[in-house]
Design a protein around this motif. Structure first.
Motif, PDB file in Angstrom:
ATOM      1  N   ALA A  12       0.815  -1.218   0.000  1.00  0.00           N
ATOM      2  CA  ALA A  12       0.000   0.000   0.000  1.00  0.00           C
ATOM      3  C   ALA A  12       0.850   1.271   0.000  1.00  0.00           C
ATOM      4  O   ALA A  12       0.391   2.318  -0.432  1.00  0.00           O
ATOM      5  N   CYS A  13       2.087   1.192   0.490  1.00  0.00           N
ATOM      6  CA  CYS A  13       2.875   2.422   0.621  1.00  0.00           C
ATOM      7  C   CYS A  13       3.637   2.737  -0.680  1.00  0.00           C
ATOM      8  O   CYS A  13       3.905   1.849  -1.487  1.00  0.00           O
ATOM      9  N   PRO A  14       3.970   4.005  -0.867  1.00  0.00           N
ATOM     10  CA  PRO A  14       4.578   4.412  -2.142  1.00  0.00           C
ATOM     11  C   PRO A  14       6.080   4.149  -2.195  1.00  0.00           C
ATOM     12  O   PRO A  14       6.876   5.078  -2.356  1.00  0.00           O
ATOM     13  N   VAL A  15       6.462   2.914  -2.010  1.00  0.00           N
ATOM     14  CA  VAL A  15       7.885   2.564  -1.990  1.00  0.00           C
ATOM     15  C   VAL A  15       8.101   1.377  -2.923  1.00  0.00           C
ATOM     16  O   VAL A  15       7.281   0.468  -2.970  1.00  0.00           O
ATOM     17  N   ARG A  16       9.212   1.429  -3.667  1.00  0.00           N
ATOM     18  CA  ARG A  16       9.515   0.313  -4.568  1.00  0.00           C
ATOM     19  C   ARG A  16       9.908  -0.908  -3.745  1.00  0.00           C
ATOM     20  O   ARG A  16      10.553  -0.778  -2.696  1.00  0.00           O
ATOM     21  N   PHE A  17       9.540  -2.073  -4.232  1.00  0.00           N
ATOM     22  CA  PHE A  17       9.865  -3.292  -3.499  1.00  0.00           C
ATOM     23  C   PHE A  17      11.361  -3.514  -3.394  1.00  0.00           C
ATOM     24  O   PHE A  17      11.837  -4.129  -2.450  1.00  0.00           O
ATOM     25  N   ARG A  18      12.098  -3.001  -4.363  1.00  0.00           N
ATOM     26  CA  ARG A  18      13.554  -3.207  -4.318  1.00  0.00           C
ATOM     27  C   ARG A  18      14.145  -2.516  -3.088  1.00  0.00           C
ATOM     28  O   ARG A  18      15.104  -3.011  -2.498  1.00  0.00           O
TER      29      ARG A  18
END
Lengths: 553, 270
Positions: free
Chosen positions: A396-402
């Motif tokens: 849900a948060c605006p962060v890339r999985f990497r």
């Protein structure tokens, strides 16, 4: 009790038996349930073999003790039975949450029925089955040696079995209370693991005391031997021995005392179960202390060179791990293994046998460092296992999985670095300083191995996740697929490292191995970067499966 | 697509194998609306909210939030929305402070702002008096409040809430409602699902009803009321007396075809 009351009670007990049966039948609907049944059957077969083998062994020993006129030695058989009967069920539950039989209390079940149901649950336990089988073996052995003793032995062993059954239920009732809270569950888990580890120290300690006999130890042992005579196994053995010596009054006294133990333990169980029956709450949220509101401003951690989210994930992971006693204990295992290898029973092989990695000063450092990496694989190959439903937050948060995965890898790499440093100190103090060549080889090998493990672990964490609870020891393994692939990776890494050393030996220069391992580490780092580049796509493609698996109750 | 809408979906569909959970719905939610999304159990509410927040990929259809295509700009959209999903998405081994601080930083706040807002939110949610307690040891209501705090820490323009008042005590519910109404007054949009129709009726200006995966009604409460009143009552049904207004419960039951059982059934009860 009136006839109507008895009918209702019998109907309730039948309903409970039926619902247990339906739960079992319904569990077979899924493939996982069917596989569980197969594995249970295999385990049961193993138990049956152990049980029958044990019964034959116990029977033979009992036959000889009685035939040789030393029935008092039966105590040597009864203590192990008691120990197994009580300890095995606790080991089998492996400190996870158990289904709460007090769920039944929502129904109008009277206390007598509740007590009976709890005892019946206990009677269906493998420990009870094996304990009963072994006691039966002793009965047969005694009966064959002295047929006249058979009825009396049967009575004594029946009381002994009743004691074990009630005692086990009492322990469980208390353990259940402690396991209901996270903190006490963790403390018990740690104590339990320490107990298991301390068993490893029995051999070195006994060796130490054999070489240096001390009178106070001998006196303590004699005191123990005298003391055990008034405990249930001692009383049971004495009751049989006294009957064999025609000391009927003394035999009745011993049996009476044994029965008194059954009643006393039964009373303790009754006290505990009555508390449960009256609606005792074992929830996590009771007894919380309200403190003055904390309005202090505490800044999050900063990780120089890394983006904010990476630092945030790193902080979250470290804080979570530091609060997990079981996890911390796993991480100190390499040190413990070094101590065991240094002082443990395998030490005797050192003189005559081939070199054991942990014993050779040269190989102790790479072996222990490699073991440190192995203890991390549970985390590395199941990155999101401890996040549970928190995985939804990551999506849900605006962060890339990497960045999230990188944060987790930085955490694991930091732990590995600290562990390697600690292991180095332990190796230096226990075995002596390794050579520079060996230190460099270990570090380059570790860099290569860790990078390969992180790369594969990142992919498998998404492809084959499994939820686990930081606060428990048992059933915290990764999925079967992950375990198999992880083993393959370890074999590959070890094989590659051995090949590097073989090539170095052919060239007669051990630094060649370091160079090869360094090259391999660089290649592995490139592979790791490639994995990170694609991890967002992989995470997106496996989003549903990952969320479903980790949010499962 | 309707560019004026804050939330806009076009033929949004989600299938699970053969089962169609959400069947081509077209939602329109304007800026500043307090939007209630209703439906019976299993109607597709949670599936829809998961798709709108990027927690579940649609099988087909299109989603635009604040004029941005969610599939094309997931990070940009997520920066401007907050979400309290069904499972609350908390990390049990952190304290409330640590979790909120973590959430703030993951939403891009600098360290000082994240820490300051964490303190303010814990205080506001009355969670500051148990600073050492782990989230896993929180009661259900406390976890709900914490999840809500994490969803708003970055000041989102759109807030998605799946059953936000479930398990929350009356005092906390009052606090949350006041906070949500304050957000609406400042121009935020709130998309909420709830089974408690009284709460939806009191809070929401607009409502959509989903039934068996299809959108069966959408509009302001007055529009829905007018629509239902215009329908012919089914045989024997007493819809409204003159001068009475239809409640949301009545609108809902009429729309999804819910039938009240007669009191002759289960006559052995009580």
């Amino acid at each position: 009790m009136t006839k109507a009351g008895f009918t209702v009670r019998a109907s309730q007990l039948r309903a409970i038996a039926w619902v247990r049966w339906r739960l079992f039948v319904n569990s077979l609907r899924s493939t996982r349930g069917k596989l569980n049944l197969v594995s249970r059957l295999i385990v049961s077969l193993g138990f049956a073999i152990i049980g029958l083998g044990g019964a034959v062994g116990m029977g033979t020993a009992a036959f000889f003790f009685v035939s040789e006129g030393k029935p008092g030695l039966l105590v040597a058989l009864l203590w192990p039975i008691l120990f197994f009967w009580q300890v095995f069920p606790i080991m089998a539950t492996a400190f996870t949450n158990n289904p709460d039989s007090s769920d039944l209390l929502r129904f109008p079940l009277n206390y007598g029925s509740y007590f009976l149901v709890r005892l019946a649950y206990g009677a269906a336990d493998p420990a009870t089955a094996l304990g009963t089988l072994w006691s039966f073996g002793i009965l047969l052995g005694v009966g064959l040696a002295r047929p006249k003793l058979l009825p009396w032995t049967w009575l004594v062993l029946l009381a002994f079995a009743a004691f074990n059954l009630v005692f086990m239920q009492m322990i469980f009732a208390w353990v259940e209370r402690w396991l209901a809270r996270r903190r006490t569950r963790e403390i018990m888990g740690i104590l339990f693991l320490l107990l298991l580890l301390s068993v490893q120290l029995i051999a070195p300690l006994s060796g130490y005391f054999t070489k240096r006999p001390r009178p106070e130890v001998r006196r303590f042992a004699e005191l123990l031997i005298q003391g055990q005579k008034v405990l249930p196994p001692g009383l049971a053995a004495r009751a049989i021995a006294q009957a064999a010596a025609s000391q009927l009054r003394a035999a009745f006294n011993s049996l009476g005392l044994l029965c008194a133990f059954v009643l006393a333990i039964g009373y303790c169980l009754h006290v505990r179960l009555l508390e449960q029956y009256r609606g005792e709450s074992l929830g996590e949220t009771s007894a919380t202390r309200v403190l003055p509101a904390d309005r202090r401003l505490r800044l999050g951690w900063n990780l120089p060179g890394f983006a904010f989210p990476v630092a945030a994930v790193f902080e979250k992971e470290i804080r979570s791990l530091l609060r997990s006693g079981p996890m911390l204990l796993t991480l100190i295992m390499p040190i413990f293994m070094l101590i065991i290898f240094r002082f443990g029973p395998v030490n005797s092989v050192r003189q005559s046998g081939p070199a054991i990695p942990g014993h050779s000063p040269g190989l102790a450092f790479p072996a222990a460092a490699g073991f440190a990496l192995l203890t991390l694989t549970n985390l590395v190959y199941n990155n999101f296992g401890g996040d549970g439903s928190g995985i939804q937050f990551f999506y849900a948060c605006p962060v890339r999985f990497r960045d999230i995965v990188l944060g987790k890898n930085v955490t694991h790499a930091s732990i590995l670095a600290i562990e390697t440093a600690v292991v180095w100190v332990a190796v230096v103090s226990l075995f002596g300083k390794p050579t520079i060549n060996m230190i460099v080889a270990t570090l380059t090998g570790l860099l290569f191995a860790a990078t390969v493990n992180f790369s594969v672990g990142n992919v498998l964490s998404i492809y084959s996740p499994k939820k686990f609870d930081y606060s428990t020891f048992g059933r915290q393994r990764a999925s079967q697929t992950t375990v198999l692939i992880s083993m393959g990776v370890q074999l590959l890494v070890v094989g590659t490292a051995v090949s590097a050393f073989w090539i170095a030996r052919r060239y007669g220069n051990s630094w060649v191995a370091n160079l090869i391992l360094l090259l391999l580490a660089v290649i592995a780092l490139y592979a790791y970067r490639a994995v990170l580049r694609h991890i967002d796509r992989v995470a997106r493609e496996h989003q549903e499966m990952l969320v479903a698996e980790l949010c499962r109750a | 697509m309707d560019t004026a809408s804050t939330i806009c979906t076009q033929s949004l569909t989600r299938r699970f194998g053969e089962f169609v959970a959400v069947d081509g719905i077209d939602l329109r939610v304007s800026r500043g609306q307090f939007f209630g999304f209703l439906g019976p159990n299993g109607a597709g509410k949670s599936t829809t909210i998961k798709m709108l927040t990027g927690l579940l990929a649609p099988s087909s259809g299109r989603i635009e939030i604040l004029g941005l295509d969610l599939a094309a700009h997931p990070v940009e959209v997520k920066q401007q929305i907050g979400v309290v999903p069904e499972g609350m998405a908390l990390f049990g081994r952190l304290t409330g402070y640590e979790f909120l601080n973590f959430a703030g930083r993951m939403y891009g706040l600098d360290r000082e702002t994240a820490a300051r807002r964490t303190v303010e939110l814990l205080d506001f949610m009355q969670l500051a008096d148990q600073p050492k307690k782990l989230v896993t040891d929180y009661s259900h209501g406390m976890q709900k409040k914490l999840a809500m705090a994490a969803a708003v820490i970055h000041g989102p323009k759109v807030l998605f809430l799946d059953e936000p008042f479930e398990g929350v005590d009356a005092i906390a519910a009052g606090t949350l409602k006041a906070m949500l109404q304050g957000m609406i007054a400042r121009g935020a949009t709130i998309f909420l699902t709830s089974h408690v129709l009284e709460i939806v009726e009191r809070l929401c200006s607009h409502v959509a009803i989903i039934h068996q995966g299809r959108l069966v009604a959408q509009g302001s409460l007055e529009e829905l009321r007018a629509g239902v009143e215009a329908q012919t009552p089914v045989h024997g049904e007493r819809l409204v007396l003159s001068g009475e207004r239809l409640t949301l419960e009545q609108i809902f039951l009429r729309t999804v075809g819910g039938m009240r059982r007669t009191d002759q059934e289960l006559s052995w009860l009580g």
